[in-house]
Write an enzyme that holds these catalytic residues in place. Structure first.
Site: not given
Length: 316
Positions: A20-22, A24, A26, A152, A177
């Site tokens: 998820g590095a693209n 936020g 990440g 979280s 979530y």
């Protein structure tokens, strides 16, 4: 030890994979790791967004050593295909990708799992299973390696015993979530117990970002471009919230700080914001009976073997 998140220890020679590095957390985790000198493998499901993120890291850090790897963590075939391309040194895997805004109605992944659980947890369990041998080899040669699981703050606000992981009996997006994040923490801490039980040099750590929001985050072209309305709304929460570049500090410290041991839980010092500190995870996150059941369900769903770890942790 004294830790300055803006003056990180040199990481030249190390390699870190971030899912998820693209966008936020990440993205900002990846940028900070690259600034420290690590080779960073940016992983995500969208090649165009990954390319934009890699370009943004290079603009921010001209000396950055970054690669991209397409993995859709909601698709187990994609996880397996991506993991099969990895080779050589791998010092850490930051298991960050996830759905923050779940669908209103229960939706299934391509593998038939509830989509939020599949994205936030099951795909990461599969990836951890597949990358563990690389981490073990790296640890044998260089002394240490680790998994960092994204927890979280919601786990301290909502609880669940995780008896309906796939939400087959009842679904709502908020529960989807919160349960996924509770399960993420349970699994990350249970994995460390099992690794310790066999004397593995690989650690498993959980880190959470507090309340980190896009409107309090600096603009990054192609990565974080909040509207002026979001800027106004999010900045009204300045006493509670922080930007995602600051929220990433906990993950970055959990990845790089050699004094952190497996099984620890890190997050902002002041609950929703602040510099990273060691925190106490929730009782559910460390419950050995829940952990053993969740371990079995998640590894089965992920098709993960973890063969030498089976039966080595949790409760009888």
């Amino acid at each position: 030890m004294t830790w300055n998140p803006e003056l990180l220890p040199a990481q030249r020679g190390t390699t870190v994979l971030v899912t998820g590095a693209n966008a936020g957390l990440g993205y900002f985790t990846s940028e900070q790791l690259a600034r420290a000198g690590a080779r960073v493998i940016l992983s995500g499901r969208n090649p165009a967004k990954l390319a934009a993120a890699a370009s943004a890291v290079r603009r921010a850090v001209p000396t950055a050593d970054v690669d991209t790897l397409v993995i859709d963590v909601a698709d187990l075939d994609s996880v397996r295909a991506g993991a099969a391309t990895l080779d050589g040194r791998l010092d850490a895997v930051v298991l960050n990708a996830g759905i923050v805004h779940p669908p209103r109605d229960r939706t299934l992944s391509v593998d038939g799992h509830e989509l939020v659980l599949a994205t936030n947890v099951i795909g990461h369990v599969a990836l951890a299973d597949l990358t563990l041998p690389l981490l073990e080899r790296t640890a044998a040669e260089h002394g240490a390696a680790r998994f960092v699981w994204l927890g979280s703050i919601v786990t301290r606000l909502r609880d669940s015993d995780l008896t309906d992981l796939q939400l087959e009996r009842s679904y709502d997006f908020a529960t989807a979530y919160s349960q996924s994040k509770i399960a993420m923490q349970v699994f990350g801490l249970e994995l460390d117990r099992r690794l310790r039980a066999i004397g593995s040099p690989v650690a498993s750590i959980v880190a959470e970002p507090g309340y980190s929001i896009g409107g309090r985050t600096r603009r990054v072209e192609g990565v974080n471009e909040p509207s002026w309305k979001k800027r106004i709304g999010d900045n009204a929460l300045f006493l509670l919230a922080q930007g995602k570049e600051t929220g990433a500090w906990s993950q970055v410290r959990a990845t790089l700080d050699p004094s952190i041991e497996g099984g620890e839980y890190w997050g902002p010092r002041f609950f929703t914001r602040g510099r990273p500190a060691r925190l106490t995870p929730t009782r559910t996150s460390t419950d050995p009976v829940i952990a053993r059941r969740v371990w079995r369900e998640l590894t089965d769903a992920a098709g993960a073997r973890f063969a030498e770890l089976d039966g080595s942790g949790g409760a009888p």
